[in-house]
Design an enzyme around this catalytic site. Sequence first.
Site, PDB file in Angstrom:
ATOM      1  N   CYS A   2       0.572   8.274   3.073  1.00  0.00           N
ATOM      2  CA  CYS A   2      -1.475   7.928   3.220  1.00  0.00           C
ATOM      3  C   CYS A   2      -1.443   8.175   2.298  1.00  0.00           C
ATOM      4  O   CYS A   2      -1.484   9.273   0.796  1.00  0.00           O
ATOM      5  CB  CYS A   2      -1.699   8.511   4.747  1.00  0.00           C
ATOM      6  N   ALA A  52       1.590   4.017   8.370  1.00  0.00           N
ATOM      7  CA  ALA A  52       2.244   4.869   9.466  1.00  0.00           C
ATOM      8  C   ALA A  52       3.217   5.225  10.065  1.00  0.00           C
ATOM      9  O   ALA A  52       3.845   4.738   9.762  1.00  0.00           O
ATOM     10  CB  ALA A  52       1.763   4.253  11.409  1.00  0.00           C
ATOM     11  N   GLY A  75       0.668  13.152   4.244  1.00  0.00           N
ATOM     12  CA  GLY A  75       2.334  14.295   4.107  1.00  0.00           C
ATOM     13  C   GLY A  75       2.737  14.530   5.145  1.00  0.00           C
ATOM     14  O   GLY A  75       2.545  13.531   6.671  1.00  0.00           O
ATOM     15  N   SER A 370      15.706  11.296  -1.083  1.00  0.00           N
ATOM     16  CA  SER A 370      15.831  11.323  -2.206  1.00  0.00           C
ATOM     17  C   SER A 370      16.450  12.162  -3.176  1.00  0.00           C
ATOM     18  O   SER A 370      15.759  13.408  -2.056  1.00  0.00           O
ATOM     19  CB  SER A 370      15.077  10.289  -3.091  1.00  0.00           C
TER      20      SER A 370
END
Length: 605
Positions: A2, A52, A75, A370
């Site tokens: 978001c 979402a 987050g 990552s």
Amino acid sequence: MCGIAGWVDFDRDLTRERATVTAMTETMALRGPDGVGVWLDRHVGLGHRRLAVIDIEGGRQPMAAEDAAVLTYSGEVYNFRELRAQLEAKGHHFRSHSDTEVVLRAYLEWGEGFVTRLNGIYAFALWDSRREELLLVRDRMGVKPLFYYPLPDGGVLFGSEPKAILAHPRADRAVDADGLREIFTITQTPGTSVYKGMHEVPAGHLLKVRRQGLSTRRYWSLQAREHPDDLATTIHTVRDLLEDIVERQLVADVPLCSLLSGGLDSSALTALAMKHGDIRSFAVDFDGYADHFQPDEMRGSPDGPYARDVVAHLRPDHTDLLLDTKELTDPRLRSDVLRAWEYPQFSGDMNSSLYMLFRSIQGHSTVALSGESADEVFGGYAWFHLPAAVAAPTFPWLVVMMQKQRPEDLFDPALRKQLDVLSYERDRYGEALAEVPYLPDASATERRMREISYLHLTRFVSMLLDRKDRLSMAHGLEVRVPFCDHRLVEYVFNTPWSFKSFDGREKSLLRAAVSDLLPSSVLERRKSPYPATQDPAYGQALRGALTELVAGGEAPVLPLLDQEAVRKLLRAPAEDTSSTVTRISLEMVLDLNAWLEDQELRVDV
């Protein structure tokens, strides 16, 4: 993940300002392609663009609770299920299954101290309607961005990205001397922005906005603690932490993948994730890179062969993205990358290739794991182990990365003298050292290596996290970074340097902790940074772009340049301007010009 935006003004009725708040919010449509929301009250406007990931139907925002508080949130909180159970035991009732509602109700139960209970990556704004005050909160490591712009009358503008703030008519579109200094160095001063008048909520901080003004409180920092564990226990603890962290970060209601380079960090995460089921993996490579690779001072080997070894060993559903120089030199790509990051850089092809990797993942996965920060946590970079860099009275990475050429070398000597970037770096280095916590009886070696670890965890990794966030979110991709979990960071930060390099290698603890999961080729491979193209045509394309820029005569960067240095460079043989060193200066000129042009910025120096 978001994007959030908003405006607080205690002297204005913001219920009449929907158009402005909506315009701020819409600048981040790429961050949140799945929904939009705006909430207004007399003195506050909150905006939200949604990507979402958890509770697709129930997590819409801004989200309100009992006419007491409203939240716009970006987050993930990975321990939201445990927190939800605690809150339900205290009588709270939930309307959704989202972590957003858990964060909102945690505030209602525990007040602003609730932030210490969160495990995750987050940046959010919470308006307390009872007190008429706003809380801006950023996660401990600063994985998620959050900028703010104080207004002269005591209000504030804020957003996940600068573009949200700059969409407001009261925000000044300018870069000043300190902004240029930040751009011309490879370090990031906490709380700063390259835009005049704009700031960033520092990692691990909470900013409170009230009628009386703005106040900042630090709720988390690295602390020096005795390390009671022996080496074997330490290795075992690192493995246990990684197992728990990765399992928590696999929670999503959308497709998830890993970013696999063939290095130790990403390979370890992929292996740990696959213990919980099949996973997709993606890697980036340059066409013909491995066949024509030439080792240099930064990279000793290409990624491709090692990524293939991991794929053969683990059997993920893997995709390689092959890039060619023509794509990397497309000026439209440079413009897209700059628009996403909003920050001029001098590592253009690395940024562009990462942007293209994320673009290729779009449509296949919404969440990616990552390996960012493993080198900072475990001591992976070459300069952790180079005596000259360790002993240097500056940020150690500058000794290696700025030894031959600086990004401001093509700029006007008078401007360079005025900016005095070397003094700026020394001042920022001194400020950083003053923050470092020590153990009283530590040896000189342990004290220095603690300093270097602290510099990386507070000044270096933030640049990489910003790059990963902006370039991924430009494609609606949420990147999770397990090595940034604060429990792991705290534990390894207080581990003796002798443990972190016990086998004479970089990242000794991480290698030992995952030694049973990976092929020997990857376990024995030396650290190699994210790949950069070695095709001479890339440097020549940069030279051609500079030639066109100069010939046009109206580029906004031209008054800032050393005209004689530019002419000398353009007169030099083509092969002299295709090196990685020369590219640093070329890319800075081109990126700074594109940034000033695209953002319509004024230079105030």
